[in-house]
Design an enzyme around this catalytic site. Structure first.
Site, PDB file in Angstrom:
ATOM      1  N   GLY A  12       7.268-126.668  36.528  1.00  0.00           N
ATOM      2  CA  GLY A  12       6.484-127.849  36.884  1.00  0.00           C
ATOM      3  C   GLY A  12       5.975-127.904  38.307  1.00  0.00           C
ATOM      4  N   ASN A  14       2.975-127.126  39.286  1.00  0.00           N
ATOM      5  CA  ASN A  14       1.649-127.759  39.248  1.00  0.00           C
ATOM      6  C   ASN A  14       1.773-129.267  39.049  1.00  0.00           C
ATOM      7  OD1 ASN A  14      -0.861-125.952  39.396  1.00  0.00           O
ATOM      8  ND2 ASN A  14       0.566-124.738  38.161  1.00  0.00           N
ATOM      9  N   ARG A  61       3.585-125.665  13.082  1.00  0.00           N
ATOM     10  CA  ARG A  61       2.751-126.065  14.208  1.00  0.00           C
ATOM     11  C   ARG A  61       2.030-127.397  13.959  1.00  0.00           C
ATOM     12  NH1 ARG A  61       1.393-122.816  18.049  1.00  0.00           N
ATOM     13  NH2 ARG A  61       1.863-120.951  16.858  1.00  0.00           N
ATOM     14  N   ASN A 115      -6.635-127.541  31.167  1.00  0.00           N
ATOM     15  CA  ASN A 115      -5.540-126.592  31.371  1.00  0.00           C
ATOM     16  C   ASN A 115      -5.804-125.822  32.654  1.00  0.00           C
ATOM     17  OD1 ASN A 115      -3.243-124.971  30.712  1.00  0.00           O
ATOM     18  ND2 ASN A 115      -4.629-123.350  30.020  1.00  0.00           N
ATOM     19  N   HIS A 117      -5.168-122.029  34.167  1.00  0.00           N
ATOM     20  CA  HIS A 117      -4.798-120.684  33.704  1.00  0.00           C
ATOM     21  C   HIS A 117      -4.791-119.743  34.901  1.00  0.00           C
ATOM     22  CE1 HIS A 117      -4.340-117.402  30.882  1.00  0.00           C
ATOM     23  NE2 HIS A 117      -5.236-116.739  31.586  1.00  0.00           N
ATOM     24  N   SER A 144      -8.131-120.642  37.064  1.00  0.00           N
ATOM     25  CA  SER A 144      -9.235-121.428  36.506  1.00  0.00           C
ATOM     26  C   SER A 144      -8.700-122.719  35.909  1.00  0.00           C
ATOM     27  CB  SER A 144      -9.930-120.658  35.368  1.00  0.00           C
ATOM     28  OG  SER A 144     -10.281-119.351  35.760  1.00  0.00           O
ATOM     29  N   THR A 149     -10.249-125.942  24.259  1.00  0.00           N
ATOM     30  CA  THR A 149     -10.922-125.927  22.958  1.00  0.00           C
ATOM     31  C   THR A 149     -10.029-125.151  21.980  1.00  0.00           C
ATOM     32  OG1 THR A 149     -12.105-123.936  23.603  1.00  0.00           O
ATOM     33  CG2 THR A 149     -13.252-126.032  23.945  1.00  0.00           C
ATOM     34  N   LEU A 152      -8.024-120.038  22.380  1.00  0.00           N
ATOM     35  CA  LEU A 152      -7.065-119.985  23.505  1.00  0.00           C
ATOM     36  C   LEU A 152      -7.737-119.536  24.809  1.00  0.00           C
ATOM     37  CD1 LEU A 152      -3.999-120.153  24.265  1.00  0.00           C
ATOM     38  CD2 LEU A 152      -3.925-117.692  23.867  1.00  0.00           C
ATOM     39  N   ASP A 153      -7.579-120.344  25.854  1.00  0.00           N
ATOM     40  CA  ASP A 153      -8.069-120.026  27.210  1.00  0.00           C
ATOM     41  C   ASP A 153      -9.575-119.777  27.262  1.00  0.00           C
ATOM     42  OD1 ASP A 153      -5.411-120.187  28.069  1.00  0.00           O
ATOM     43  OD2 ASP A 153      -5.062-118.044  27.789  1.00  0.00           O
TER      44      ASP A 153
END
Ligand code: GRF
Length: 223
Positions: A12, A14, A61, A115, A117, A144, A149, A152-153
């Site tokens: 954590g 960030n 999931r 997000n 990355h 970035s 969306t 992924l990434d």
């Protein structure tokens, strides 16, 4: 103030950078899929509600994602009305949340979920980005912030910070240099969103408002 929910899975750092940045947002909750996530303590100390939802307690999931979405909606306290101003509908901030989402989840939060990355996307999606950057011999690496969306990434990039790759770098030194930039970049983007300088339209397309300060969306190479 616009409401923000932060999702974490680990230490954590960030999250701490966001909490320390005095952002004009209301942190409605910090949620984690891991009970021991270090960032939960930082949230508690800041007086922010925390909630752990262990993905292993769900059958698949989809089931986990549906429950998580319900809980986030609860904290963001918004109606399903998509016509209201995007900022009023709140923001989901992924800060080291180590889960791949189902399409239902990314659709539900389209244009409302960011997000960070640890690479200059679209290079090095996925894991182990710093080692892969070293293995490829790239001279510039970084991080970035992007909209999330289904792929992924791969969502629209909102801002990037670049760092040089130095001759004696190993995975750890490079990761630390990138992380320092992450801690500046993420609060900057969330602030821009909260202040309306970064608007995300109803089609989940980002727009920087007014004369754009390049420092808002680009941090130049810095050792
Ligand atoms: C960061 O490197 C971030 O870019 C990635 O996961 C890591 C999270 O670190 N998505 P922390 O938990 O914020 O310290």
């Amino acid at each position: 103030m616009p409401r923000v929910v932060v999702l974490i899975s680990g230490r954590g750092s960030n999250l701490s950078a966001l909490l320390e940045a005095n952002l004009p947002v209301h942190f409605a909750a910090v949620m984690s899929n891991k009970a021991g996530a270090g960032g939960l303590l930082a949230a508690e100390q800041a007086g922010i509600p925390t909630e752990v939802i262990n993905h292993k307690d769900f059958e698949g999931r989809e089931a986990f994602d549906r429950f998580l979405a319900q809980r986030i909606d609860h904290y963001l306290d918004v109606s399903g009305d998509v016509s209201i101003d995007a900022r009023k509908r709140g923001l989901v901030v992924l800060a080291g949340f180590m889960r791949i989402f189902s399409p239902h989840f990314t659709k539900h939060f389209a244009g409302r979920m960011m997000n960070i990355h640890p690479s200059l996307l679209p290079a090095f999606t996925g894991l182990h980005t710093h080692q892969r950057a070293l293995d490829e011999g790239v001279k510039i690496h970084g991080c970035s912030v992007h909209l999330v969306t289904a792929e992924l990434d791969h969502g629209p990039i909102l801002a990037q910070a670049a760092v040089p790759v130095l001759i004696n770098d190993d995975e750890n030194t490079l990761a630390a240099r990138v992380l320092r930039q992450e801690h500046q970049l993420y609060p900057r983007v969330v602030r821009a969103w909260a202040e309306g300088k970064l608007r995300i339209d109803e089609n989940a397309v980002p727009h920087w408002e007014g004369p754009q300060d390049p420092n808002l969306s680009l941090q130049n190479p810095a050792p």
